[in-house]
Design a protein around this motif. Structure first.
Motif, mmCIF file in Angstrom:
data_model
loop_
_atom_site.group_PDB
_atom_site.id
_atom_site.type_symbol
_atom_site.label_atom_id
_atom_site.label_comp_id
_atom_site.label_asym_id
_atom_site.label_seq_id
_atom_site.Cartn_x
_atom_site.Cartn_y
_atom_site.Cartn_z
ATOM 1 N N ALA A 274 0.838 -1.203 0.000
ATOM 2 C CA ALA A 274 0.000 0.000 0.000
ATOM 3 C C ALA A 274 0.870 1.249 0.000
ATOM 4 N N ASP A 275 1.945 1.237 0.780
ATOM 5 C CA ASP A 275 2.853 2.387 0.814
ATOM 6 C C ASP A 275 3.488 2.615 -0.547
ATOM 7 N N GLN A 276 3.877 1.523 -1.189
ATOM 8 C CA GLN A 276 4.477 1.646 -2.516
ATOM 9 C C GLN A 276 3.490 2.274 -3.507
ATOM 10 N N LEU A 277 2.252 1.819 -3.452
ATOM 11 C CA LEU A 277 1.256 2.324 -4.402
ATOM 12 C C LEU A 277 0.967 3.797 -4.148
ATOM 13 N N LYS A 278 0.937 4.176 -2.878
ATOM 14 C CA LYS A 278 0.709 5.597 -2.558
ATOM 15 C C LYS A 278 1.863 6.448 -3.074
ATOM 16 N N ALA A 279 3.081 5.941 -2.917
ATOM 17 C CA ALA A 279 4.256 6.696 -3.367
ATOM 18 C C ALA A 279 4.203 6.893 -4.883
ATOM 19 N N ILE A 280 3.776 5.867 -5.579
ATOM 20 C CA ILE A 280 3.674 5.975 -7.035
ATOM 21 C C ILE A 280 2.624 7.020 -7.391
ATOM 22 N N GLU A 281 1.502 6.988 -6.711
ATOM 23 C CA GLU A 281 0.420 7.922 -7.008
ATOM 24 C C GLU A 281 0.860 9.362 -6.789
ATOM 25 N N GLY A 282 1.692 9.574 -5.791
ATOM 26 C CA GLY A 282 2.140 10.925 -5.476
ATOM 27 C C GLY A 282 3.362 11.369 -6.257
ATOM 28 N N SER A 283 3.819 10.537 -7.164
ATOM 29 C CA SER A 283 5.065 10.850 -7.879
ATOM 30 C C SER A 283 4.769 11.730 -9.102
ATOM 31 N N ASP A 284 5.850 12.090 -9.809
ATOM 32 C CA ASP A 284 5.710 12.957 -10.988
ATOM 33 C C ASP A 284 5.468 12.175 -12.262
ATOM 34 N N LEU A 285 5.259 10.896 -12.151
ATOM 35 C CA LEU A 285 5.104 10.089 -13.356
ATOM 36 C C LEU A 285 3.822 10.465 -14.090
ATOM 37 N N THR A 286 3.803 10.213 -15.386
ATOM 38 C CA THR A 286 2.573 10.432 -16.147
ATOM 39 C C THR A 286 1.559 9.357 -15.752
ATOM 40 N N PRO A 287 0.284 9.582 -16.027
ATOM 41 C CA PRO A 287 -0.720 8.560 -15.682
ATOM 42 C C PRO A 287 -0.385 7.183 -16.261
ATOM 43 N N THR A 288 0.126 7.154 -17.473
ATOM 44 C CA THR A 288 0.471 5.851 -18.060
ATOM 45 C C THR A 288 1.616 5.196 -17.305
ATOM 46 N N GLU A 289 2.614 5.992 -16.961
ATOM 47 C CA GLU A 289 3.759 5.446 -16.218
ATOM 48 C C GLU A 289 3.310 4.987 -14.837
#
Lengths: 614, 304
Positions: A250-265
């Motif tokens: 869950a922590d990993q997924l939250k970190a990804i969501e809060g990152s600068d990546l594009t929606p596809t990334e």
């Protein structure tokens, strides 16, 4: 005592409250998203003779209707309209009266319609214009044009997640659903207990995770019969693993969501996280479970919450490892490699669980450092060496944690055995200028030598580690020197496998006597000089080929090396003198080979001993 | 509850029904404010659909032309009578929507704010007021939305609030046409004024097209919202075209900046509708606009 019925009612009330909250939120989200039909502003739709004049005179519009034309769709000739032509001529001259203006405007409307039909390519016999409702549908506008930018969870996820939570609570409270007396029931109860705590499935990205982990649990139970032993510690292990890894995921997924990546990334990164999370979960269950059965003594070392937390902490460490570093390390691992490393890591932990901080067992940093070191070695044949090397390092580390991994809390990346493995692989794969022997060591060859090096650390640390706990330069000097000798003296008659055997023998023999590490006046360690003497004799360009053939047999060459060093170890000589006498003894034995007296290892040993004693 | 139920699955089903039923009962009172907003949305959508149907059908109003395909001889649009009644019906729908929104209690408002729907409600109110010709209140509501609900205005609504002054300007120009037709005093000055207010780019104060372009930049040059904003730009040009005709007794020449810009927009609209897979409806819209209003779609020249 609360009756079953009352308990069920109370559960229903609690569940209803929980579900109602999520349904209402889903309703609110749907309202935010609702499409709105946007009304066009008021504009003049009527046209008059001025637009008509433009239409019948401008290129790209209707001049063709005046003179006639061939209809492309049917090939028919459409005659011109003389009345239209007259009106247009007058319109150009601004000579229309009001009635004519009206007539021309009407003709424009009709011919505009006709031209539109032709340009639309309608099937002439039954073509129909688009329904106004179709046109109107173009103006029904969503709130978020790109659904990926919609931050609100889909309604199904909100409600499905809540139903999963309710189902879990029900399963725990209603024993009949899963018989607690059965081992399967206990194992599943452990899994459900782990899910029930702390983690909010209704929000965030964990909608599919419970289902995947549930399947993983059942699979693991099927594939590892030992997990069904009914031992309560197995249940605790499953519970702790489920809870710990799901939280980490869950922590990993939250970190990804809060990152600068594009929606596809972000989508790709989340998929990778969920995939690896499931792999780690399965591996931890199966490995942890096997440990219970195969080594109860080991498992007993993990008694208590701290021990179970360590199992989970190690799994989390590896999850972080494969997901961080932009996923590069996940390419090095693979599922099987991960299992290997996880098993070894757990073994280390199991030996002395009290020596590992739960917050950061240190495996991630160690393995990142090792992987980085290996990737930096040029010409390393198989990048997939990493899991095996990691396993060897971890297995040996467990033999003497304080000696080999003294700074595991503050600097977990510093591990003496990892450094030794890196040194070994670097030296084995480097090229030597002017070399006559340029072997390609296979993956197995490299691992064998690494294993031998690490064995020496474990069995005879004295010649490899100094009093301060630092690696002595001896290892590098010996390995480097021997590899250079091999490359300089040998030719392609020496197989990599034979070379590996020789190296193994040399490593094992190095500890026989400290003198072997002493250096000759030219700086060469004795043991390297001995190897040089042997190989220069065997590979002498003027050597009788039959002799060379006898001596180059895999077993023979390594035995010669071993016997030589064993005999030399028993004699007290200055190193230079010993090497000189070795050369003389060798020459004599080879002469007897040439004379067809045969080569006898024992005779050689006796002759050498006599020579050295003289 | 019959405690002698023997089957676990039956108990589970009963339990599930219990808590789902309870859930539904529990959410009803908690959704009152959301329901009011949805009622207003329904009324608005219905009104807007009628509005658009009438407007788009007028584009193809035809009593028949020689050699037209069979289906095309029968106008699928509305008669003048239907146009008037449609307009009245739409107006009634907008009024109903506004009424729903004005009847929100303080508790409803508080709940909408808590649910982050207050921006949605205010945007809808502003649009409704616009369609009812209440231009001043519409702008005031838009300002209120942008200041008191700035964290609750979502992408489409944010773009619409940006576009609203432009939409109002277009409606105002249309409403002023009949008066100008009746009494075209200061004709050239009036035309110049409407050119600046409707179609001049980078105007000070911003023209209708400026507002719509700013909204397009917010929304991104994609999707149904961009279609709507581009059509609204073309609507602005239509009204300017009317003022030009009344003053000059002709349509703007092909070299007129506003006419050229409208041609570019019409071309871009066609491209966008293709990308959105709007199908025959999309291409027909562009073709109809082209032929009825004699506006040639042209690709925008690329600057060197």
């Amino acid at each position: 005592m609360v009756t079953d019925s009352a308990a069920l009612l109370m559960l229903a009330i609690r569940s209803g409250l929980k579900l109602s909250g999520q349904i209402r939120l889903a309703y609110v989200d749907a309202t935010k998203r609702r499409e709105l039909v946007l009304p066009l502003p008021n504009f003049e739709t009527k046209t008059d003779w001025r637009e008509a004049r433009d239409f019948f005179t401008m290129d790209g519009f209707g001049p063709k209707f005046l003179e006639g034309y061939v209809r492309v769709q049917t090939g028919t000739v459409v005659p011109g309209n003389p009345r239209l032509k007259t009106l247009v001529t007058r319109a150009v001259a601004n000579g229309l009266n009001d009635s004519e203006k009206g007539e021309l405007a009407e003709l424009h409307t009709q011919y505009a319609c006709l031209l539109t039909a032709e340009e639309q390519g309608q099937t002439w016999s039954d073509g129909r214009p688009a329904d106004p409702d179709e046109l109107s549908a173009l103006l029904s506008v969503r709130q978020w044009q790109n659904r990926r930018n919609d931050p609100n969870p889909p309604a199904l996820q909100r409600i499905a997640g809540t139903l999963v939570e309710i189902g879990i609570e029900y399963a725990l409270q209603t024993p009949q659903l899963a018989d607690p007396k059965s081992s399967r029931g206990r194992a599943l109860a452990g899994f459900l207990s782990g899910l029930d705590q702390q983690i909010d499935f209704a929000e965030g990205d964990l909608a599919e995770v419970p289902a995947r982990l549930m399947i993983a649990t059942v699979d693991s139970l099927s594939q590892n019969a030992g997990l069904l032993s009914g031992d309560p510690k197995v249940q605790e292990l499953i519970q702790a693993t489920t809870r710990g890894l799901t939280t980490a995921l869950a922590d990993q997924l939250k970190a990804i969501e809060g990152s600068d990546l594009t929606p596809t990334e972000k989508h790709a990164a989340k998929l990778r996280a969920k995939d690896w999370g499931e792999v780690i979960f399965r591996s931890t269950l199966s490995t942890g479970g096997r440990m219970v059965l195969s080594d109860p003594g080991t498992f007993l070392g993990l008694r208590g919450a701290a021990g179970q937390a360590l199992v989970v902490a190690v799994g989390n460490d590896l999850l972080d490892l494969v997901l961080e570093e932009d996923g590069k390390l996940s390419e090095v691992f693979g599922r099987d490699g991960l299992e290997v490393v996880l098993h070894s890591a757990l073994e280390v932990v199991a030996q002395q669980p009290g020596l590992f901080p739960v917050k950061n067992p240190g495996f991630r940093q160690l393995l990142i450092g090792l992987a980085t070191d290996l990737q930096a070695i040029p010409k390393l044949v198989s990048p997939d060496l990493f899991p095996e090397v990691a396993r060897l390092v971890l297995d040996r580390t467990a033999e003497n944690l304080d000696l080999f991994w003294p700074e595991r809390e503050d600097h977990p990346e510093r591990n003496l055995l990892a450094a030794a493995a890196k040194t070994t692989l670097t030296l084995l794969t480097r090229t030597v200028p002017g070399a006559t022997w340029k072997p390609q060591f296979r993956r197995e060859d490299l691992l064998t030598v690494v294993n031998s090096v690490l064995d020496e650390f474990v069995n005879h640390p004295g010649w490899l580690i100094d009093a301060a706990g630092e690696v002595r330069p001896a290892l590098q000097e010996v390995l480097k020197g021997v590899v250079e000798v091999l490359r300089r003296r040998a030719d392609n008659r020496l197989t990599p496998a034979t070379a590996v055997e020789v190296l193994q023998v040399l490593l094992q023999s190095a500890s026989l006597r400290l003198d072997f590490l002493e250096k000759l006046p030219d700086g060469t360690p004795v043991i390297v000089a001995v190897t040089d003497t042997i190989l220069s004799t065997v590979f002498d360009p003027d050597q009788d080929p039959a002799v060379a053939w006898r001596l180059l047999g895999r077993q023979t060459l390594s035995e010669v090396v071993e016997v030589t060093l064993r005999v030399m170890a028993d004699h007290s000589l200055t190193p230079a003198a010993a090497v000189k006498k070795l050369g003389q003894a060798l020459t004599a034995e080879i002469r007897s080979l040439v004379n067809d007296d045969g080569f006898d290892l024992e005779s050689f040993a006796t002759a050498l001993a006599k020579k050295l004693a003289a | 509850m019959n405690s002698t139920l023997s089957s676990t699955s039956i108990r589970f089903t009963v339990w599930l029904r219990l808590n789902l039923g309870l859930a539904l009962l529990l959410i009803l009172p908690a959704c009152q404010s959301t329901n009011r907003l949805r009622e207003a949305q329904d009324a608005f959508n219905s009104a807007a659909s009628q509005d658009n149907r009438a407007r788009l059908a007028e584009l193809r109003l035809s009593s028949g032309a020689p050699g037209l395909p069979t289906g095309w001889n029968q106008s699928a649009g509305v008669s003048l009578e239907q146009e008037v009644s449609g307009s009245i019906s739409a107006r009634a729908g907008y009024s109903a929507a506004l009424l729903s929104l004005q009847q929100l209690s303080s508790d409803d408002v508080a709940q909408l704010k808590a649910d982050q729907l207050w921006g949605t409600a205010l945007t809808l109110k502003a649009l409704t007021q616009w369609r009812l010709g209440q231009f001043g209140p519409a702008l005031e509501t838009a300002r209120q939305a942008q200041t008191t609900a700035s964290g609750q205005i979502y992408p489409r609504d944010a773009a619409l609030l940006t576009a609203l002054p432009g939409l109002i300007e277009i409606d105002y120009s249309y409403a002023s046409l009949s008066a100008f037709r009746a009494n075209p005093t200061n004709a050239q000055a009036t035309l110049d004024q409407w050119r600046a207010r409707l179609v001049t780019l980078n105007s000070t104060p911003p023209s209708a097209v400026d507002h719509l372009r700013a909204a397009r930049r917010q929304a991104g040059a994609e999707g149904e919202l961009a279609v709507y904003l581009m059509l609204s730009e073309l609507a602005a040009y239509r009204n300017f075209n009317e003022y030009f005709k009344l003053v000059n007794d002709s349509t703007p020449p092909a070299t007129d900046a506003a006419r050229m810009e409208a041609g570019y927009v019409l071309h871009e609209l066609g491209e966008l509708l293709n990308q959105l897979n709007a199908g025959p409806a999309g291409t027909e819209l562009v073709t109809t606009w082209k032929n009825k209003f004699v506006l040639l779609p042209k690709p925008r020249p690329v600057l060197p």
